[in-house]
Design a protein around this motif. Sequence first.
Motif, PDB file in Angstrom:
ATOM      1  N   HIS A  74       0.816  -1.224   0.000  1.00 28.97           N
ATOM      2  CA  HIS A  74       0.000   0.000   0.000  1.00 28.97           C
ATOM      3  C   HIS A  74       0.852   1.277   0.000  1.00 28.97           C
ATOM      4  CE1 HIS A  74      -3.424  -2.576   0.571  1.00 28.97           C
ATOM      5  NE2 HIS A  74      -2.847  -3.110   1.624  1.00 28.97           N
ATOM      6  N   PRO A  75       1.278   1.712  -1.189  1.00 31.12           N
ATOM      7  CA  PRO A  75       2.100   2.919  -1.289  1.00 31.12           C
ATOM      8  C   PRO A  75       1.509   4.134  -0.572  1.00 31.12           C
ATOM      9  CG  PRO A  75       2.003   1.817  -3.403  1.00 31.12           C
ATOM     10  CD  PRO A  75       1.032   1.102  -2.502  1.00 31.12           C
ATOM     11  N   ALA A  76       0.199   4.239  -0.498  1.00 36.26           N
ATOM     12  CA  ALA A  76      -0.427   5.395   0.166  1.00 36.26           C
ATOM     13  C   ALA A  76      -0.131   5.432   1.661  1.00 36.26           C
ATOM     14  CB  ALA A  76      -1.941   5.371  -0.066  1.00 36.26           C
ATOM     15  N   LEU A  77       0.355   4.330   2.207  1.00 32.21           N
ATOM     16  CA  LEU A  77       0.657   4.280   3.644  1.00 32.21           C
ATOM     17  C   LEU A  77       2.118   4.576   3.960  1.00 32.21           C
ATOM     18  CD1 LEU A  77      -1.459   1.197   4.789  1.00 32.21           C
ATOM     19  CD2 LEU A  77      -2.016   3.637   4.939  1.00 32.21           C
ATOM     20  N   PHE A  78       2.909   4.964   2.951  1.00 29.50           N
ATOM     21  CA  PHE A  78       4.317   5.262   3.222  1.00 29.50           C
ATOM     22  C   PHE A  78       4.409   6.407   4.214  1.00 29.50           C
ATOM     23  CE2 PHE A  78       8.590   6.776   2.627  1.00 29.50           C
ATOM     24  CZ  PHE A  78       9.307   5.598   2.497  1.00 29.50           C
ATOM     25  N   SER A  79       5.256   6.236   5.235  1.00 29.86           N
ATOM     26  CA  SER A  79       5.317   7.232   6.311  1.00 29.86           C
ATOM     27  C   SER A  79       6.694   7.237   6.969  1.00 29.86           C
ATOM     28  CB  SER A  79       4.252   6.902   7.365  1.00 29.86           C
ATOM     29  OG  SER A  79       4.596   5.695   8.033  1.00 29.86           O
ATOM     30  N   ALA A  80       6.824   8.042   8.019  1.00 31.11           N
ATOM     31  CA  ALA A  80       8.059   8.101   8.801  1.00 31.11           C
ATOM     32  C   ALA A  80       8.406   6.719   9.361  1.00 31.11           C
ATOM     33  CB  ALA A  80       7.905   9.115   9.935  1.00 31.11           C
ATOM     34  N   HIS A  81       7.399   5.927   9.668  1.00 35.66           N
ATOM     35  CA  HIS A  81       7.603   4.557  10.153  1.00 35.66           C
ATOM     36  C   HIS A  81       8.425   3.768   9.128  1.00 35.66           C
ATOM     37  CE1 HIS A  81       6.314   0.791  12.184  1.00 35.66           C
ATOM     38  NE2 HIS A  81       6.271   0.304  10.954  1.00 35.66           N
ATOM     39  N   ASP A  82       8.066   3.871   7.861  1.00 34.72           N
ATOM     40  CA  ASP A  82       8.804   3.184   6.798  1.00 34.72           C
ATOM     41  C   ASP A  82      10.228   3.716   6.688  1.00 34.72           C
ATOM     42  OD1 ASP A  82       6.783   1.365   5.435  1.00 34.72           O
ATOM     43  OD2 ASP A  82       5.728   3.281   5.450  1.00 34.72           O
ATOM     44  N   GLU A  83      10.362   5.025   6.715  1.00 33.48           N
ATOM     45  CA  GLU A  83      11.690   5.632   6.606  1.00 33.48           C
ATOM     46  C   GLU A  83      12.603   5.118   7.709  1.00 33.48           C
ATOM     47  OE1 GLU A  83      10.819   9.796   6.621  1.00 33.48           O
ATOM     48  OE2 GLU A  83      10.075   9.764   4.563  1.00 33.48           O
ATOM     49  N   GLU A  84      12.082   5.059   8.926  1.00 30.35           N
ATOM     50  CA  GLU A  84      12.888   4.594  10.048  1.00 30.35           C
ATOM     51  C   GLU A  84      13.274   3.124   9.914  1.00 30.35           C
ATOM     52  OE1 GLU A  84      12.807   4.529  14.873  1.00 30.35           O
ATOM     53  OE2 GLU A  84      11.788   6.143  13.809  1.00 30.35           O
ATOM     54  N   LEU A  85      12.406   2.336   9.293  1.00 26.39           N
ATOM     55  CA  LEU A  85      12.705   0.921   9.089  1.00 26.39           C
ATOM     56  C   LEU A  85      13.601   0.682   7.875  1.00 26.39           C
ATOM     57  CD1 LEU A  85       9.232  -0.648   9.894  1.00 26.39           C
ATOM     58  CD2 LEU A  85      11.321  -0.789  11.272  1.00 26.39           C
ATOM     59  N   GLY A  86      13.890   1.732   7.104  1.00 29.44           N
ATOM     60  CA  GLY A  86      14.743   1.604   5.931  1.00 29.44           C
ATOM     61  C   GLY A  86      14.005   1.179   4.677  1.00 29.44           C
ATOM     62  N   HIS A  87      12.681   1.245   4.711  1.00 30.99           N
ATOM     63  CA  HIS A  87      11.908   0.934   3.504  1.00 30.99           C
ATOM     64  C   HIS A  87      12.084   2.072   2.511  1.00 30.99           C
ATOM     65  CE1 HIS A  87       8.872  -1.477   6.159  1.00 30.99           C
ATOM     66  NE2 HIS A  87      10.004  -2.135   5.980  1.00 30.99           N
TER      67      HIS A  87
ATOM     68  N   GLY B  49      -5.636  -1.392   9.555  1.00 33.90           N
ATOM     69  CA  GLY B  49      -6.398  -0.265  10.113  1.00 33.90           C
ATOM     70  C   GLY B  49      -5.570   0.619  11.029  1.00 33.90           C
ATOM     71  N   PRO B  50      -4.869   0.032  12.021  1.00 39.55           N
ATOM     72  CA  PRO B  50      -4.026   0.872  12.892  1.00 39.55           C
ATOM     73  C   PRO B  50      -2.938   1.641  12.133  1.00 39.55           C
ATOM     74  CG  PRO B  50      -4.392  -1.257  13.917  1.00 39.55           C
ATOM     75  CD  PRO B  50      -4.956  -1.339  12.520  1.00 39.55           C
ATOM     76  N   ARG B  51      -2.324   1.017  11.120  1.00 33.04           N
ATOM     77  CA  ARG B  51      -1.284   1.718  10.347  1.00 33.04           C
ATOM     78  C   ARG B  51      -1.903   2.869   9.569  1.00 33.04           C
ATOM     79  NH1 ARG B  51       2.642   3.920  10.736  1.00 33.04           N
ATOM     80  NH2 ARG B  51       3.032   2.275  12.229  1.00 33.04           N
ATOM     81  N   ALA B  52      -3.078   2.650   8.956  1.00 30.89           N
ATOM     82  CA  ALA B  52      -3.754   3.728   8.218  1.00 30.89           C
ATOM     83  C   ALA B  52      -4.101   4.881   9.160  1.00 30.89           C
ATOM     84  CB  ALA B  52      -5.000   3.192   7.530  1.00 30.89           C
ATOM     85  N   ALA B  53      -4.561   4.579  10.364  1.00 29.82           N
ATOM     86  CA  ALA B  53      -4.886   5.630  11.342  1.00 29.82           C
ATOM     87  C   ALA B  53      -3.629   6.392  11.751  1.00 29.82           C
ATOM     88  CB  ALA B  53      -5.567   5.014  12.559  1.00 29.82           C
TER      89      ALA B  53
ATOM     90  N   LEU C 194      -6.932 -12.030   1.400  1.00 28.18           N
ATOM     91  CA  LEU C 194      -7.398 -10.929   2.242  1.00 28.18           C
ATOM     92  C   LEU C 194      -6.386  -9.796   2.158  1.00 28.18           C
ATOM     93  CD1 LEU C 194      -8.442 -12.861   5.495  1.00 28.18           C
ATOM     94  CD2 LEU C 194      -9.936 -11.999   3.690  1.00 28.18           C
ATOM     95  N   PRO C 195      -6.821  -8.550   2.332  1.00 22.67           N
ATOM     96  CA  PRO C 195      -5.856  -7.446   2.308  1.00 22.67           C
ATOM     97  C   PRO C 195      -4.968  -7.489   3.547  1.00 22.67           C
ATOM     98  CG  PRO C 195      -8.046  -6.641   2.868  1.00 22.67           C
ATOM     99  CD  PRO C 195      -8.190  -8.092   2.532  1.00 22.67           C
ATOM    100  N   GLY C 196      -3.751  -7.002   3.393  1.00 21.01           N
ATOM    101  CA  GLY C 196      -2.828  -6.964   4.522  1.00 21.01           C
ATOM    102  C   GLY C 196      -1.821  -5.845   4.364  1.00 21.01           C
ATOM    103  N   LEU C 197      -1.076  -5.608   5.417  1.00 20.66           N
ATOM    104  CA  LEU C 197      -0.093  -4.529   5.454  1.00 20.66           C
ATOM    105  C   LEU C 197       1.173  -4.878   4.675  1.00 20.66           C
ATOM    106  CD1 LEU C 197       0.194  -1.722   6.734  1.00 20.66           C
ATOM    107  CD2 LEU C 197       1.252  -2.811   8.704  1.00 20.66           C
ATOM    108  N   SER C 198       1.396  -6.165   4.449  1.00 24.08           N
ATOM    109  CA  SER C 198       2.593  -6.625   3.743  1.00 24.08           C
ATOM    110  C   SER C 198       2.215  -7.652   2.683  1.00 24.08           C
ATOM    111  CB  SER C 198       3.579  -7.256   4.724  1.00 24.08           C
ATOM    112  OG  SER C 198       4.021  -6.305   5.670  1.00 24.08           O
TER     113      SER C 198
END
Length: 128
Positions: free
Chosen positions: A12-25, A57-61, A114-118
């Motif tokens: 889900h590219p729309a969910l790219f965030s600081a969380h991803d940056e910190e993980l090195g994504h 859901g929690p990641r989108a929020a 089913l949809p998922g975060l990964s």
Amino acid sequence: RVLFRSVTVPAHPALFSAHDEELGHLRRYRSAALRAVLDRNGLRPALFFSFYGSLLGPRAAAVALERSGLHRPAPGAVARWPFAESDPRTRAIKSALDADFALNRRLAERGLSLPGLSLCALCRHDIA
């Protein structure tokens, strides 16, 4: 000779965030984009599925809060899990995530998704 490789990426590219940056994504993938990358590299998915739907859901929020300016995670916060590996809370969360992965893999083996975060691709790679 045939090798099997496992490829997992954030979805889900729309969910790219600081969380991803910190993980090195570097990015998040749509299914079609990941399939194209696999194909270009000679990897043929024997099984392709999403997982960690319980976290979608929690990641989108969290991303919505971050983009609204109401919350920005502190640097290093992603890497700091507050509980030891032996802590019952850690074990419970790990068990729940392992169960989510296993369920989605079993569903994919039966042709359900089913949809998922990964995303996960279990691939064949023919070696000459």
